[in-house]
Design a protein around this motif. Sequence first.
Motif, PDB file in Angstrom:
ATOM      1  N   LEU A 179      -8.075  -9.757   4.359  1.00  0.00           N
ATOM      2  CA  LEU A 179      -6.838  -9.165   3.859  1.00  0.00           C
ATOM      3  C   LEU A 179      -6.662  -9.450   2.372  1.00  0.00           C
ATOM      4  CD1 LEU A 179      -4.318  -7.538   4.621  1.00  0.00           C
ATOM      5  CD2 LEU A 179      -3.160  -9.710   5.081  1.00  0.00           C
ATOM      6  N   LYS A 180      -7.065 -10.642   1.943  1.00  0.00           N
ATOM      7  CA  LYS A 180      -6.958 -10.992   0.517  1.00  0.00           C
ATOM      8  C   LYS A 180      -7.849 -10.071  -0.320  1.00  0.00           C
ATOM      9  CE  LYS A 180      -5.975 -15.125  -0.572  1.00  0.00           C
ATOM     10  NZ  LYS A 180      -5.924 -16.592  -0.817  1.00  0.00           N
ATOM     11  N   ASP A 181      -9.027  -9.762   0.196  1.00  0.00           N
ATOM     12  CA  ASP A 181      -9.922  -8.835  -0.514  1.00  0.00           C
ATOM     13  C   ASP A 181      -9.286  -7.451  -0.623  1.00  0.00           C
ATOM     14  OD1 ASP A 181     -11.852 -10.743  -0.895  1.00  0.00           O
ATOM     15  OD2 ASP A 181     -13.070 -10.148   0.836  1.00  0.00           O
ATOM     16  N   LYS A 182      -8.647  -7.012   0.452  1.00  0.00           N
ATOM     17  CA  LYS A 182      -7.973  -5.718   0.422  1.00  0.00           C
ATOM     18  C   LYS A 182      -6.832  -5.735  -0.602  1.00  0.00           C
ATOM     19  CE  LYS A 182      -8.767  -3.541   4.912  1.00  0.00           C
ATOM     20  NZ  LYS A 182      -9.348  -2.364   4.256  1.00  0.00           N
ATOM     21  N   ALA A 183      -6.106  -6.835  -0.643  1.00  0.00           N
ATOM     22  CA  ALA A 183      -4.991  -6.954  -1.577  1.00  0.00           C
ATOM     23  C   ALA A 183      -5.486  -6.913  -3.027  1.00  0.00           C
ATOM     24  CB  ALA A 183      -4.225  -8.251  -1.316  1.00  0.00           C
ATOM     25  N   LEU A 184      -6.593  -7.589  -3.296  1.00  0.00           N
ATOM     26  CA  LEU A 184      -7.154  -7.589  -4.658  1.00  0.00           C
ATOM     27  C   LEU A 184      -7.675  -6.207  -5.037  1.00  0.00           C
ATOM     28  CD1 LEU A 184      -9.019 -11.035  -4.571  1.00  0.00           C
ATOM     29  CD2 LEU A 184      -6.913 -10.477  -5.819  1.00  0.00           C
ATOM     30  N   ASP A 185      -8.267  -5.520  -4.081  1.00  0.00           N
ATOM     31  CA  ASP A 185      -8.721  -4.146  -4.330  1.00  0.00           C
ATOM     32  C   ASP A 185      -7.532  -3.238  -4.642  1.00  0.00           C
ATOM     33  OD1 ASP A 185     -11.356  -4.828  -3.910  1.00  0.00           O
ATOM     34  OD2 ASP A 185     -11.404  -4.126  -1.819  1.00  0.00           O
ATOM     35  N   SER A 222      -3.516  -1.022 -11.008  1.00  0.00           N
ATOM     36  CA  SER A 222      -3.727  -1.169 -12.454  1.00  0.00           C
ATOM     37  C   SER A 222      -4.356   0.091 -13.050  1.00  0.00           C
ATOM     38  CB  SER A 222      -4.618  -2.391 -12.736  1.00  0.00           C
ATOM     39  OG  SER A 222      -3.987  -3.580 -12.306  1.00  0.00           O
ATOM     40  N   GLN A 223      -5.326   0.647 -12.346  1.00  0.00           N
ATOM     41  CA  GLN A 223      -5.983   1.873 -12.812  1.00  0.00           C
ATOM     42  C   GLN A 223      -5.000   3.035 -12.853  1.00  0.00           C
ATOM     43  OE1 GLN A 223      -9.420   2.559 -10.330  1.00  0.00           O
ATOM     44  NE2 GLN A 223     -10.342   0.577 -10.841  1.00  0.00           N
ATOM     45  N   SER A 224      -4.165   3.143 -11.824  1.00  0.00           N
ATOM     46  CA  SER A 224      -3.171   4.231 -11.780  1.00  0.00           C
ATOM     47  C   SER A 224      -2.165   4.102 -12.905  1.00  0.00           C
ATOM     48  CB  SER A 224      -2.451   4.239 -10.430  1.00  0.00           C
ATOM     49  OG  SER A 224      -3.355   4.517  -9.375  1.00  0.00           O
ATOM     50  N   LYS A 225      -1.738   2.877 -13.194  1.00  0.00           N
ATOM     51  CA  LYS A 225      -0.769   2.650 -14.278  1.00  0.00           C
ATOM     52  C   LYS A 225      -1.389   3.007 -15.620  1.00  0.00           C
ATOM     53  CE  LYS A 225       1.755  -1.129 -14.092  1.00  0.00           C
ATOM     54  NZ  LYS A 225       2.121  -2.560 -13.912  1.00  0.00           N
ATOM     55  N   GLU A 226      -2.663   2.685 -15.801  1.00  0.00           N
ATOM     56  CA  GLU A 226      -3.353   3.004 -17.056  1.00  0.00           C
ATOM     57  C   GLU A 226      -3.473   4.516 -17.235  1.00  0.00           C
ATOM     58  OE1 GLU A 226      -7.102   1.057 -17.155  1.00  0.00           O
ATOM     59  OE2 GLU A 226      -6.230  -0.972 -17.204  1.00  0.00           O
ATOM     60  N   GLN A 227      -3.799   5.209 -16.154  1.00  0.00           N
ATOM     61  CA  GLN A 227      -3.939   6.662 -16.225  1.00  0.00           C
ATOM     62  C   GLN A 227      -2.624   7.353 -16.562  1.00  0.00           C
ATOM     63  OE1 GLN A 227      -5.646   7.744 -12.448  1.00  0.00           O
ATOM     64  NE2 GLN A 227      -7.666   6.897 -12.935  1.00  0.00           N
ATOM     65  N   TYR A 243       0.834  -1.202   0.000  1.00  0.00           N
ATOM     66  CA  TYR A 243       0.000   0.000   0.000  1.00  0.00           C
ATOM     67  C   TYR A 243       0.871   1.255   0.000  1.00  0.00           C
ATOM     68  CZ  TYR A 243      -3.649   3.329   1.265  1.00  0.00           C
ATOM     69  OH  TYR A 243      -4.509   4.392   1.255  1.00  0.00           O
ATOM     70  N   PHE A 244       1.919   1.246   0.811  1.00  0.00           N
ATOM     71  CA  PHE A 244       2.819   2.398   0.861  1.00  0.00           C
ATOM     72  C   PHE A 244       3.571   2.567  -0.462  1.00  0.00           C
ATOM     73  CE2 PHE A 244       3.276   2.167   5.768  1.00  0.00           C
ATOM     74  CZ  PHE A 244       2.139   2.939   5.914  1.00  0.00           C
ATOM     75  N   ALA A 245       4.005   1.455  -1.044  1.00  0.00           N
ATOM     76  CA  ALA A 245       4.695   1.522  -2.328  1.00  0.00           C
ATOM     77  C   ALA A 245       3.772   2.106  -3.402  1.00  0.00           C
ATOM     78  CB  ALA A 245       5.167   0.127  -2.740  1.00  0.00           C
ATOM     79  N   TYR A 246       2.510   1.713  -3.356  1.00  0.00           N
ATOM     80  CA  TYR A 246       1.506   2.273  -4.273  1.00  0.00           C
ATOM     81  C   TYR A 246       1.372   3.777  -4.076  1.00  0.00           C
ATOM     82  CZ  TYR A 246      -3.283   3.770  -5.354  1.00  0.00           C
ATOM     83  OH  TYR A 246      -4.378   4.479  -5.776  1.00  0.00           O
ATOM     84  N   ALA A 292       5.041  -2.585  -5.401  1.00  0.00           N
ATOM     85  CA  ALA A 292       3.756  -2.872  -4.753  1.00  0.00           C
ATOM     86  C   ALA A 292       3.191  -4.210  -5.236  1.00  0.00           C
ATOM     87  CB  ALA A 292       2.768  -1.752  -5.031  1.00  0.00           C
ATOM     88  N   MET A 293       3.260  -4.452  -6.532  1.00  0.00           N
ATOM     89  CA  MET A 293       2.723  -5.700  -7.091  1.00  0.00           C
ATOM     90  C   MET A 293       3.532  -6.909  -6.620  1.00  0.00           C
ATOM     91  SD  MET A 293       0.003  -4.958  -8.770  1.00  0.00           S
ATOM     92  CE  MET A 293      -0.398  -6.112 -10.075  1.00  0.00           C
ATOM     93  N   GLN A 294       4.833  -6.715  -6.436  1.00  0.00           N
ATOM     94  CA  GLN A 294       5.670  -7.814  -5.938  1.00  0.00           C
ATOM     95  C   GLN A 294       5.266  -8.198  -4.511  1.00  0.00           C
ATOM     96  OE1 GLN A 294       9.605  -6.190  -6.445  1.00  0.00           O
ATOM     97  NE2 GLN A 294       9.804  -6.903  -8.553  1.00  0.00           N
TER      98      GLN A 294
END
Length: 246
Positions: free
Chosen positions: A227-233, A239-244, A199-202, A210-212
Amino acid sequence: METNEKTLLIDKRYTCPVCDKQMRAKAVKSNSARFVNTMGDLRPVYSNINVTKYDAVCCPNCGYAALTQNFSNITLTQKKIIQEKIQTNYKSHEETECDFYTTEVAISRMKMALLCTITKEAKESEIGNVCLKISWLYQALADEIPEDAPDADAKKTLYLKEAHNASMKSYEHLTAARMHENYPIAGMNETTLDYLLAYFAYKKGEYQTAMQFLSGVVSNRSTSPRLKDKALDLKDMISQSKEQES
């Protein structure tokens, strides 16, 4: 929240491990806080009290301060350092009587804990944990500003900037702790810490890092469903930030 907050607190007694003086600090009564949710940076939200405000203990006599769970855990070498570098420059005072700690007071107490934690050369995880809580407190302070308050936008921007700066310091120290310390680190297991670092890396714009971190969180069978749901979110947000940006 303030009206009923004092009914959720107790005056807990401590003996300062540096100056051996008896002292008190506000503490949240067991089972009195009503948990609501956890934010993206793992900041806990309760409906009736901000428990993070009571996570630091400060001695009014010598100035020694630390997180509640670390307050008594001090070596003889660290005690000597605090006496030489903190106590000798600290103006002792009577304990301030109050019904509860305001967020501003809590930030001041947590910053004193950070100063002492760095001064006594504590582990990276302890320093990172204090920085994390400072970040949470500044976010809470930003949330408290009424929309119609004078300079509301400017104050909120300032507090959120302080929160971000503290979180980046936490990121730095907890990353170092991950490499050199054993789990649990700052009370977190491996998957929880890796999620927080992701999250901090993001937030820092380090999307690949962050993805690693997240890949291990998502693939680990011991990761809790929440926690898995948070990670997927978070993966979707990255992904959205990279696209933007592209």
